[in-house]
Scaffold this motif. Structure first.
Motif, mmCIF file in Angstrom:
data_model
loop_
_atom_site.group_PDB
_atom_site.id
_atom_site.type_symbol
_atom_site.label_atom_id
_atom_site.label_comp_id
_atom_site.label_asym_id
_atom_site.label_seq_id
_atom_site.Cartn_x
_atom_site.Cartn_y
_atom_site.Cartn_z
ATOM 1 N N LYS A 96 -36.330 35.338 63.936
ATOM 2 C CA LYS A 96 -35.835 35.641 62.595
ATOM 3 C C LYS A 96 -36.932 35.437 61.555
ATOM 4 C CE LYS A 96 -31.853 34.478 59.667
ATOM 5 N NZ LYS A 96 -30.665 33.592 59.566
ATOM 6 N N ALA A 97 -37.668 34.328 61.672
ATOM 7 C CA ALA A 97 -38.752 34.052 60.729
ATOM 8 C C ALA A 97 -39.849 35.098 60.837
ATOM 9 C CB ALA A 97 -39.317 32.654 60.970
ATOM 10 N N LEU A 98 -40.176 35.515 62.072
ATOM 11 C CA LEU A 98 -41.226 36.519 62.274
ATOM 12 C C LEU A 98 -40.825 37.845 61.638
ATOM 13 C CD1 LEU A 98 -43.968 37.038 63.707
ATOM 14 C CD2 LEU A 98 -42.645 37.852 65.678
ATOM 15 N N ALA A 99 -39.571 38.245 61.825
ATOM 16 C CA ALA A 99 -39.100 39.498 61.230
ATOM 17 C C ALA A 99 -39.057 39.405 59.713
ATOM 18 C CB ALA A 99 -37.724 39.844 61.783
ATOM 19 N N ARG A 100 -38.634 38.264 59.206
ATOM 20 C CA ARG A 100 -38.514 38.110 57.752
ATOM 21 C C ARG A 100 -39.872 38.187 57.046
ATOM 22 N NH1 ARG A 100 -34.235 33.410 55.989
ATOM 23 N NH2 ARG A 100 -32.339 34.694 56.076
ATOM 24 N N CYS A 101 -40.927 37.847 57.750
ATOM 25 C CA CYS A 101 -42.233 37.976 57.092
ATOM 26 C C CYS A 101 -42.818 39.371 57.298
ATOM 27 C CB CYS A 101 -43.199 36.883 57.534
ATOM 28 S SG CYS A 101 -43.817 36.987 59.207
ATOM 29 N N ARG A 129 -44.509 42.650 65.208
ATOM 30 C CA ARG A 129 -44.371 42.065 66.551
ATOM 31 C C ARG A 129 -42.951 41.594 66.831
ATOM 32 N NH1 ARG A 129 -49.629 38.239 66.146
ATOM 33 N NH2 ARG A 129 -48.921 38.274 63.961
ATOM 34 N N ALA A 130 -42.100 41.598 65.805
ATOM 35 C CA ALA A 130 -40.696 41.230 66.013
ATOM 36 C C ALA A 130 -39.876 42.396 66.562
ATOM 37 C CB ALA A 130 -40.088 40.748 64.698
#
Length: 702
Positions: A413-418, A422-423
């Protein structure tokens, strides 16, 4: 002994109180005597349960009821009996019931800068009585605790360290002889053998200095003397934190290096107490005790200093870097949690501390990894310096991002939110799972165009949403949000299936219809297949959303203006002036017939309706004269409107110049516009960063 003592002494007269005629948070207060007696139980579990009940009902979220007032004499009797265990918690309860002073809240900011006040709600209507009817109870509670505060004097040398730890701040806040209290606590500091109590005594000196500024000099001098060797590193850290809160001019010039060195020295010698958890009750108090960090004392020391430093972000960032470079896991974990308050409240360049927080994702300590992920999750694009570490954690295995479970893992979730592409692949795996976590669709939206490969999977999942399930809306809405963001018009047939197939009595059907209309509107002309269905909705509860979508898809002003004008004028159930104004603004000059009604709406008592109407007036008429005064007033009244206002100012270009002083002041302000005491929102940082981006764009467009 405690039960016999309670019956014979502490609770004398308790049955003569008409508790049944009183109230607490959950109604009739007839159960309060049982809670009070439970505080004197020989069973630790029963005592903790009783204390939890007192906070949960009798002093619920800080409220004071008539039953709270009636409990105060019995609570004072309880803390006065040395045979009774766990009296420290009762002292804290009494102090909480007595309320806080203005000086207690240092480091917290209820006020906004010179631009205006934080206000989640609309302003008080002129002439309306703004006094809280509960204020009388709070005042009486404070008076009652003050009247009994002499009891605290005898507890300063109490044999129970928890009592000695709780008493100093209660004495400072409630005893009516401050000089006597200061002298007593200063003497106790020399004699006290327990480190934890000594820290509480140091904190009380700082509190004294904040509350009694006119006689603070002796307390400040004592704190300054405690900052130097040969005092214990923990005591010196505590003194520095308190000095920062009451006399920052007395701090050493090399504050941050001094603190980091003390922290590292303390960590080398610190050993957890090893004391077992006193109780295992499933109460809120019990859970909070179990959640405490292993080095709770160290957490409190640095938290105090961070709060006291406030807007000194450069010092706080340097301090965080020192904490995050510690060899001690507890120090690093504390630093991660403390960074959350800094990031949420203040604006600064955070690349370095964020990158260091990202490095904690490689730790073998699960609680440190979890803390780091938690912070990175609410940073959105500011988490980019940690993206490589997040991606590595996600790639390390499906358990890190939720495959096999109906939850979306926080690292993913954090990876996608930034916004990191790669998410995409792991999100595809989540979408292929039989049970897709509802939050997945909303998370995908933050990836922007990079998420395009996920659109067919989103469509497949939407086709599988049941038509008559209580969770239909919860499952469909996030998928619709993502499909709308990606403008994937190929999913129109699946949307029409939901629109036509869900029964009218379905739970949250109106909300589902609005979500469907929003997604169809995002497709524009690509959703022409849905035009008949949208036209049918123009006479129903979702007319505003349907009209907005129909304009986007077909552009028929003659069809959509009547329902939007009805919604604009309606204050009854089903009316939605704000949404109608926003939809009319998107129509531009084609909505000219709505101008009189929009001008009228700028006088609404609701700040959001006024703001939406003003934005629409500009988008339709291009006349700034009726718009800018509304913007200026709303900007100052409710900071949450600033994002909407600034987005309109970008569209206005030079016409918005007369209010650009607000924009420049916002850019110059070090504090986030949504920062407030007592809470935070999960998207506060994101919305503040968006506001700053639009503020700069508004000035550039002028």
């Amino acid at each position: 002994m405690a039960v016999r003592l309670g019956r014979d002494t502490v609770f004398r007269g308790i049955d003569e109180v008409d508790w049944a005629s009183m109230e607490h948070a959950y109604g009739n207060a007839a159960d309060v005597p049982e809670l009070l007696r439970g505080l004197a139980s020989p069973s630790p579990q029963e005592r903790e349960t009783a204390l939890d009940g007192m906070y949960g009902a009798v002093h619920h979220q800080g409220d004071v009821y008539d039953s709270t007032l009636a409990s105060i004499p019995f609570l004072f009797r309880l803390v006065g009996h040395v045979e009774l265990p766990d009296r420290g918690g009762i002292v804290e309860l009494l102090a909480s019931i007595g309320g806080s002073d203005a000086g207690d809240g240092w480091g917290e900011h209820d006020e906004q800068d010179e631009q205006g006040e934080i206000a989640d709600n609309d302003e008080v209507v002129p002439g309306q009585d703004a006094e809280d009817p509960e204020d009388d109870n709070h005042a009486m509670a404070r008076a009652a605790v003050r009247a009994g505060a002499a009891v605290f004097l005898g507890l300063v040398p109490d044999g129970d360290a928890e009592v000695r730890r709780a008493v100093p701040s209660a004495l400072v806040r409630f005893h009516d002889e401050p000089p006597r209290v200061l002298a007593l606590l200063s003497r106790r500091l020399e004699d006290e053998p327990e480190d934890g109590v000594r820290l509480a005594l140091v904190e009380s000196l700082g509190l004294f200095a904040r509350l009694y500024a006119e006689s603070a000099a002796p307390a400040v001098d004592r704190l300054a003397s405690l900052c130097a060797a040969p005092h214990h590193p923990g005591l010196r850290l505590a003194a520095l934190g308190q000095l920062a809160s009451c006399a920052p001019d007395r701090l050493p010039a090399d504050l941050v290096p001094t603190v980091v060195a003390l922290l590292h020295t303390r960590s080398q010698h610190f050993r957890p107490s090893g004391e077992p958890t006193r109780t295992s009750t499933d109460t809120l108090i019990g859970r909070l005790r179990r959640m405490r960090p292993a080095d709770e004392e160290g957490a409190q020391l640095l938290r105090t200093l961070h709060r006291a430093l406030g807007s000194r972000t450069a010092d706080r960032i340097a301090l965080l870097k020192g904490q995050l470079s510690s060899q001690d896991t507890d120090d690093r974990c504390n630093a991660v949690w403390m960074s959350a308050g800094l990031f949420r409240e203040w604006r600064a360049a955070y690349e370095e501390p964020v990158a260091l927080i990202g490095e904690q994702l490689g730790s073998d300590e699960e609680r440190l990894r979890c803390a780091a992920v938690y912070v990175l999750e609410f940073l959105f694009t500011l988490a980019a310096p940690a993206a490589d570490r997040l991606a590595a954690l996600v790639e390390s295995g499906p358990d890190s991002w939720g495959c096999g479970r109906a939850t979306l893992g926080r690292p993913l979730k954090a990876l996608a939110r930034c916004g990191d592409a790669r998410a995409v692949q792991p999100l595809a795996e989540v979408l292929r799972h039989p049970v897709v976590p509802n939050e997945t669709g909303y998370t995908i939206g933050y990836l922007g165009p990079a998420a395009a490969p996920l659109a067919p999977l989103l469509r497949e999942r939407l086709a599988e949403v049941p038509l008559d399930d209580p969770e239909t809306y919860g499952r469909a809405a996030p998928l619709l949000s993502a499909l709308g963001t990606l403008r994937y018009a190929a999913a129109v047939p699946e949307m029409l299936r939901l629109l036509h197939g869900t029964p009218r009595e379905l739970r949250l059907r109106d909300a589902l219809v609005r979500a469907l209309a929003g997604a169809l509107g995002a497709f524009g002309a690509g959703a022409r297949e849905a035009i008949p269905a949208l036209r049918e909705l123009l006479a129903g509860e979702s007319a505003t959303a349907a009209a907005d979508a129909l304009w986007s898809v077909e552009g028929d002003a003659e069809a959509v203006l009547p329902p939007l004008l009805r919604a604009l004028a309606s204050e009854s159930a089903g009316g939605d002036p704000r949404s109608a104004a926003e939809a009319l603004g998107r129509m531009g000059t084609s909505a000219a017939p709505a101008l009189p009604a929009l001008r009228h709406l700028t006088d609404s008592t609701e700040v959001w309706e006024r703001t939406a109407a003003a934005c629409a007036l500009w988008d339709i008429s291009r006349d700034p004269e009726p718009v800018l005064p509304v913007f200026r007033a709303a900007w100052r009244q409710n900071p949450y409107t600033r994002g909407t206002i600034t987005a309109c100012l970008v569209r206005m270009g030079g016409a918005g110049g007369p209010v650009h002083d607000l924009v420049r002041a916002e850019i110059a302000s070090p504090r986030r516009h949504r920062a407030r005491s007592g809470g935070h929102g999960s998207h506060d940082v994101l919305e503040d960063e968006r506001l700053l981006r639009d503020c700069r764009a508004a000035l550039d467009a002028a």
